[in-house]
Scaffold this motif. Structure first.
Motif, short mmCIF file in Angstrom:
data_model
loop_
_atom_site.label_atom_id
_atom_site.label_comp_id
_atom_site.label_asym_id
_atom_site.label_seq_id
_atom_site.Cartn_x
_atom_site.Cartn_y
_atom_site.Cartn_z
N LEU A 185 104.73 32.94 85.38
CA LEU A 185 105.39 31.95 85.82
C LEU A 185 104.56 31.10 85.56
N GLY A 186 104.83 29.86 85.22
CA GLY A 186 104.41 28.32 85.08
C GLY A 186 105.27 27.74 86.57
N SER A 187 104.18 27.12 86.57
CA SER A 187 104.87 26.34 88.14
C SER A 187 105.96 25.49 88.34
N SER A 188 107.10 25.19 88.83
CA SER A 188 108.21 24.59 88.75
C SER A 188 107.78 22.63 89.09
N VAL A 189 108.28 21.82 88.99
CA VAL A 189 108.58 20.96 89.87
C VAL A 189 108.22 21.12 90.92
N PRO A 190 106.84 20.19 91.73
CA PRO A 190 106.67 20.49 92.74
C PRO A 190 107.55 19.44 93.72
N ARG A 191 108.23 19.50 94.81
CA ARG A 191 108.75 19.21 96.12
C ARG A 191 108.11 19.32 97.47
N GLY A 203 108.76 27.35 84.38
CA GLY A 203 108.82 27.82 85.79
C GLY A 203 110.52 28.49 86.44
N ILE A 204 111.00 28.70 85.09
CA ILE A 204 112.51 28.98 86.09
C ILE A 204 112.36 30.60 85.62
N TRP A 248 102.27 42.93 100.80
CA TRP A 248 101.39 42.07 100.85
C TRP A 248 100.75 41.34 99.74
N ARG A 249 100.47 42.64 99.30
CA ARG A 249 99.61 42.46 97.94
C ARG A 249 100.28 41.70 97.56
N ASN A 250 101.34 41.32 97.24
CA ASN A 250 101.84 40.18 96.33
C ASN A 250 102.14 39.06 97.09
N VAL A 251 102.01 38.55 98.67
CA VAL A 251 102.33 37.88 98.83
C VAL A 251 100.84 36.60 98.70
N VAL A 252 99.49 37.76 98.62
CA VAL A 252 98.29 37.42 98.52
C VAL A 252 98.09 37.04 96.88
N ARG A 253 98.61 37.47 96.37
CA ARG A 253 98.14 37.17 94.76
C ARG A 253 99.14 36.09 94.19
N LEU A 254 100.35 36.11 94.83
CA LEU A 254 100.55 35.27 94.48
C LEU A 254 100.86 33.68 95.51
N ALA A 255 100.21 33.95 96.43
CA ALA A 255 99.64 32.52 97.17
C ALA A 255 98.55 31.91 96.20
N LEU A 256 97.80 32.51 95.44
CA LEU A 256 96.71 31.78 94.88
C LEU A 256 97.12 31.54 93.61
N ARG A 257 98.35 32.02 93.16
CA ARG A 257 99.31 30.94 92.38
C ARG A 257 99.69 29.70 92.76
N GLY A 258 99.71 29.41 94.03
CA GLY A 258 100.02 28.30 94.28
C GLY A 258 101.50 28.50 94.63
N ALA A 304 111.92 19.07 84.98
CA ALA A 304 111.64 18.24 85.59
C ALA A 304 112.52 17.50 86.30
N ALA A 305 113.73 18.27 86.26
CA ALA A 305 115.20 17.49 87.58
C ALA A 305 114.86 18.67 88.52
N GLY A 306 113.94 19.84 88.53
CA GLY A 306 113.89 20.61 89.32
C GLY A 306 114.93 21.69 89.26
N PHE A 307 114.75 22.34 87.85
CA PHE A 307 115.65 24.18 88.12
C PHE A 307 115.13 25.18 88.44
N ARG A 308 115.13 25.99 89.00
CA ARG A 308 114.34 27.16 89.31
C ARG A 308 114.91 28.42 88.88
N LEU A 309 116.05 28.76 88.41
CA LEU A 309 116.98 30.09 88.40
C LEU A 309 117.50 29.45 87.64
N VAL A 310 117.77 30.19 86.46
CA VAL A 310 118.75 30.19 85.78
C VAL A 310 119.37 31.99 85.80
N PHE A 311 121.41 32.03 86.22
CA PHE A 311 121.51 33.77 85.33
C PHE A 311 121.80 33.90 83.99
N MET A 312 121.49 34.32 83.85
CA MET A 312 122.24 34.98 82.29
C MET A 312 122.83 36.02 81.96
#
Ligand code: B12
Ligand code: SF4
Length: 558
Positions: free
Chosen positions: A454-460, A323-324, A492-502, A281-289
């Protein structure tokens, strides 16, 4: 050269020296696609500028963003330089030049704090956290002695840390901007220098203080990626959950979500759904572990039991649900590591879908428990491959002629100790891991799998400035990856398929694909360097190439 007292107006030049273009983390090629020159600004120096007298004038010379400026150098009454181990040679060059030109130079930061003797040529060595060490220096200076070694008296209370001087930055040069919420980490990993430098009791800023820093960034017109550079963002989980995140969510909503966040955290983050929900909810999109190794025995041996509590793959995927994206640090060369560790490592990265897996060789960093144990066991080496009997001897040879490693990062410099299995075998398996994981087909397939999971992160909504950056990035990444027959089709395969995920998922994974431009150059360099290193390992006498597995039995976590 006479230095006026600090209560007079002075001109202070803060110098951030260059990182190697071949460091895994210095993803310049990816930054350039969006018009930036380097990943992050030097938060340490910006904080130092806020801690020094505010009637001084400051300029930042970040050599990662612009060439050395004679004009800035001539302007300065004093020079402050700071940084980490891979910047050592650059920092020493600045000190040398300052001495030559009769300019006062002060040094601080993580490497000077860990190995002060290396920096003996600086006028002032200000060691430890600036909040505590700078007042000691200024006090002595006011008493007439600005030169010497000045150490922090205690770990400072970071609730009194001022807002870093972000006004000294040109935001366009950076892919992300750093802020810091806490210092220290409660865990006790044997190889870790963070707990030696910052302690095991996490010290947090107040939520209002962090929001004040974000307000300042907003005021200065910045929006986009903010990296919370904590050693372990959830070191004080209670405060993060109860105080920081609720306040951050409210602030972000109030201001139309100007930022999204990345950070670093321990793996127990994955065990707390409430915390993950708040981070999303706070807008975190990536975590290094720091995942380190799939082998639970080695994790226990290196005192990283917190990573053995639940299956690693399950934990990583839990973050994807929110979505992280997870990036991970992996290490090869632990005591007791067995032949075939490469297959297990590749299996873990592939199964968990971690696109950016920073696989490196174990480094015994100065001041760590690991280094102290290796000294006791007579196994610590200097950088020329000679066994040394004290930590100081290893430090003083870091710049020696004939250094067998390149002090760039853990992908290039490691195994500075006698290993428990043949070091040549470790190098070979290490190379095989990197070659497999960063083969273009394997990499782009992994990006796709992760993007689809990947779940969707909070839209902004990005600001106009960001939108321009993102579009420029998309255009340039597309051009570069389309030009290469090895990546064209899969990209390009990735771009097309990932675009469909939003759009949110596409944006996240575009960053991963852009990063490949850096990985491609970095791994090319790495393979050549590994070839040289393997030749020097092969020439080492047998007794240095490996010790009997007995050393594993001496290991601390057992
Ligand atoms: C964020 C971070 C990164 C980021 C961004 C780096 C950047 N451009 O700033 C990234 C991910 C890129 C990174 C990469 C690496 N990092 Co790093 N990183 C950190 C981290 C987590 C926070 C640094 C930070 O911004 N702190 C916040 C500021 C406010 O604190 P500070 O810099 O320490 O500054 C304070 C004092 O040191 C002092 N000070 C600093 N400079 C000066 C100068 C003067 C004159 C004075 C008086 C005082 C002073 O005052 C400041 C206020 O208190 C630290 C851990 C840590 N807590 O330090 C590791 C750390 C600095 N990194 C480290 C390492 C080893 C690396 C890598 C080599 C990683 C690797 N595993 O291979 C790479 C190489 C970098 C590269 N680009 O090539 C080590 C350094 C060890 C050492 N002895 O030098 C650290 C300590 C931890 C660790 N083990 O990972 N890192
Ligand atoms: S979890 Fe990370 S920061 Fe904490 S002690 Fe271990 S390696 Fe260090």
């Amino acid at each position: 050269m006479r230095l006026p007292p600090p209560d007079e107006p002075l001109r202070c030049l803060l110098v951030q020296v260059r990182f190697s273009a071949f460091s895994f983390w210095n993803f310049v090629a990816a930054c350039e696609t969006m018009g930036a020159s380097t990943p992050s600004p030097p938060l340490g120096l910006l904080t130092v500028a806020a801690l020094l007298p505010q009637h001084w004038q400051f300029r930042l010379l970040d050599l990662n963003t612009r060439p050395f400026s004679e004009e800035d150098w001539a302007w300065a009454d004093l020079v402050c330089v700071g940084g980490m181990l891979p910047q050592q040679a650059g920092m020493l060059a600045v000190i040398e030049r300052a001495r030559r030109d009769g300019k006062f130079v002060a040094v601080g930061g993580s490497d000077p704090t860990s190995q002060p003797d290396v920096y003996a040529a600086a006028d002032a060595r200000v060691l430890g956290e600036g909040e505590s060490a700078i007042p000691v220096w200024l006090e002595s200076w006011r008493a007439g002695e600005p030169r010497g070694v000045f150490r922090e008296r205690e770990k400072p209370d970071v609730t009194r840390t001022p807002v870093p001087r972000y006004d000294l930055l040109n935001f366009g040069c950076y892919a992300q901007i750093g802020v810091q919420y806490s210092r220290g980490c409660p865990f006790n990993c044997e190889f870790c220098d963070i707990i030696e430098l910052f302690g095991r009791v996490p010290r947090t800023k107040t939520a209002e203080q962090l929001l004040g820093e974000l307000d300042r960034l907003r005021e200065l017109g910045y929006s986009g990626a903010v990296d919370i550079v904590d050693d372990n963002f959830i070191g004080n989980k209670r405060d993060v959950k109860r105080l920081l995140l609720p306040a951050l969510i409210a602030w972000s909503e109030r201001h139309g979500r100007p930022f999204f966040f990345t950070t670093e955290a321990s793996m127990n983050l994955a065990d707390d759904d409430e915390l993950l929900g708040l981070m999303r909810a706070a807008g975190f999109r990536l975590v290094f572990m720091g995942i380190e190794t799939p082998d639970p025995d080695l994790l226990r041996m290196t005192q990283k039991r917190q990573n053995t509590m639940r299956p690693i793959v399950e934990r990583v995927r839990k973050l994807y649900d929110y979505g992280i994206v997870v990036t991970g640090g992996f290490i090869m060369g632990f005591d007791g590591e067995k032949r075939g560790a490469d297959r297990a490592m590749v299996g873990l990265v592939e199964e968990s879908g971690i696109c950016l897996a920073m696989v490196g060789l174990l480094v015994a960093l100065p001041t760590t428990q690991l280094t102290r144990r290796l000294v006791r066991e007579g196994r610590l080496m200097d950088f020329t491959g000679k066994v040394v009997s004290t930590e100081a001897e290893a430090a003083s040879s870091a710049r020696a002629e004939g250094s067998m490693v390149e002090v760039v990062d853990q992908t290039l410099a490691g195994l500075n100790f006698v290993t428990t299995r043949d070091r040549l075998e470790i190098f070979e398996e290490y190379e095989s891991v990197v070659r497999t994981l960063y083969d273009p087909q394997v990499y782009f397939d992994r990006v796709l799998r992760t993007g689809l999971a990947l779940g969707s992160s909070v839209p902004r909504w990005p600001s106009l400035w960001e939108l321009r950056r993102n579009l420029l990035g998309f255009w340039r990444v597309s051009l570069a990856l389309s030009a290469d027959p090895e990546t064209r089709w899969r990209y390009w395969r990735n771009v097309v398929r990932l675009a469909l995920r939003g759009p949110m998922v596409l944006e996240q994974m575009m960053r991963m694909m852009g990063f490949y431009l850096h990985i491609r150059d970095q791994t090319r360099y790495l393979y050549a360097a590994l070839g040289r290193q393997k030749a020097s390992q092969a020439a080492m006498p047998d007794e240095l190439r490996a010790v009997a597995p007995r050393a594993a039995a001496l290991a601390p976590g057992d």
